[in-house]
Design a protein around this motif. Sequence first.
Motif, short mmCIF file in Angstrom:
data_model
loop_
_atom_site.label_atom_id
_atom_site.label_comp_id
_atom_site.label_asym_id
_atom_site.label_seq_id
_atom_site.Cartn_x
_atom_site.Cartn_y
_atom_site.Cartn_z
N THR A 1 -22.34 59.89 54.94
CA THR A 1 -23.90 59.14 55.18
C THR A 1 -23.36 58.69 56.70
N CYS A 2 -22.69 58.34 57.03
CA CYS A 2 -22.71 57.89 58.74
C CYS A 2 -22.79 59.58 59.58
N ASP B 1 -17.64 59.86 51.19
CA ASP B 1 -18.40 60.07 51.00
C ASP B 1 -19.59 59.34 51.93
N TYR B 2 -18.46 57.92 52.34
CA TYR B 2 -19.16 56.87 53.63
C TYR B 2 -19.79 57.82 54.66
N ASP C 1 -25.17 62.09 58.23
CA ASP C 1 -26.05 62.51 57.89
C ASP C 1 -26.90 61.69 58.91
N HIS C 2 -26.86 60.57 59.16
CA HIS C 2 -27.40 59.43 59.95
C HIS C 2 -27.37 60.28 61.47
#
Length: 433
Positions: free
Chosen positions: A28-29, A24-25, A31-32
């Motif tokens: 998120t990275c 998940d992390y 996505d950024h």
Amino acid sequence: MNLADRPLATVAADLQSGRRDPADYVATCRDHIDTVESDVRAWVDGGKPREQLAAEARALSARHPDPDSRPPLFGVPVGVKDIFHVDGLPTRAGADIPPGEVVGPESEAVARLIRAGALVAGKTVTTEFAYFDPGPTRNPHALGHTPGGSSSGSAAAVAAGMVPLALGSQTAGSVIRPAGFCGVVGYKPTYGRVPLDGVLPVAPSLDHVGLFTQDTSGTRRAAAVLVDEWHEGILPGERPTVGIPNGSYLEQATADGRAAFERAVDALKTAGYDVRRLSLFDDINQLNSHHGRLMAAETAMSHHDWFDRYDEAYAAEMRALVEEGREVPVADLADARRFREQARDRVETRLAEQDVDVVASPAAPGPAPEGLDDTGDPVMNVPWTTTGQPAVALPAGRVDGLPVGLQVTASFGADERLLAWAKELASAVAGAA
């Protein structure tokens, strides 16, 4: 641009304990990265594909299901400067020579991070062969300004919150300067305490592996993995006595840079630090000259075979450096290497005589220059690269909206104490400029 807050110490603790899931992390990275990379341009080919990184994160979780036995950087995505060899990723070094020429076993520094649970998120942009010819990377705080070099992509990736940790290298000022320009923490260990195996050489007598984070606690966590014979139990004890260099060394900074530095010095005094002016680098011109000759000569040796075959593929700055280095007499090279040891001895003696624990100086001559054709001047970092003493760049406020940094150095081998002191020093100067 809104910069994501991804301090390594917090991220690593959450991933290790199970409060965050690695897959998940990293999603998120990614996505950024997808959101800001078109502006910042920190990654070679945009970094690893999302699917590959997710698969590696799931495999890591399967290998370490028990939070109590997870390694210290479990699930942490890391950017790796593109002069470090990484298994499965080509090394291009920002250069135009055939990729098949730039091969080798995986970097020991990368291997140590992977063994500690980190996930390589991709290669970050470097200037050509880690010298001055810049790549496309922009400063996340002001896209029209340089992020510094040569570890441009690594500094920018951390500053933009794409990853909480990135590897860089320094042969003149390539960790501390971009950290200052980008408003993050940069750490250059004592010369030789992180192996250079698997890193393309520039000038082996001067090359250092370094790293970038957003927080000093995270720097210590990563250093404990990377640095040889790290002693985790060393505590800082009393506040360090801070030395401030007088004379021609500081005069190399710009007027804005010196003013920002003096505000940081005042902030240290206000915080209760014992600050002492002392004479250092009275021979700064001689030191800069010896560093330049040593760097040119050893770079020419590192590139001897490639340059003979592909000299037309080299950009102007790198070609000039190699050609200059080929003209350095052997006696001058020996003198420069000897001068390096003598300079270190003189600094160590002066610190002991004045009972100074750390030296504070500007991380760069001033804030990041406007434009992307020049990565800035490493003159504030060259002495400490030459002597090989450990250095950390700490964010120290802003000048005209651009970050400036404080460079803090300590005695040769005193990395543990330097980074233990860094947290309070960083707090003292955070809003100085």
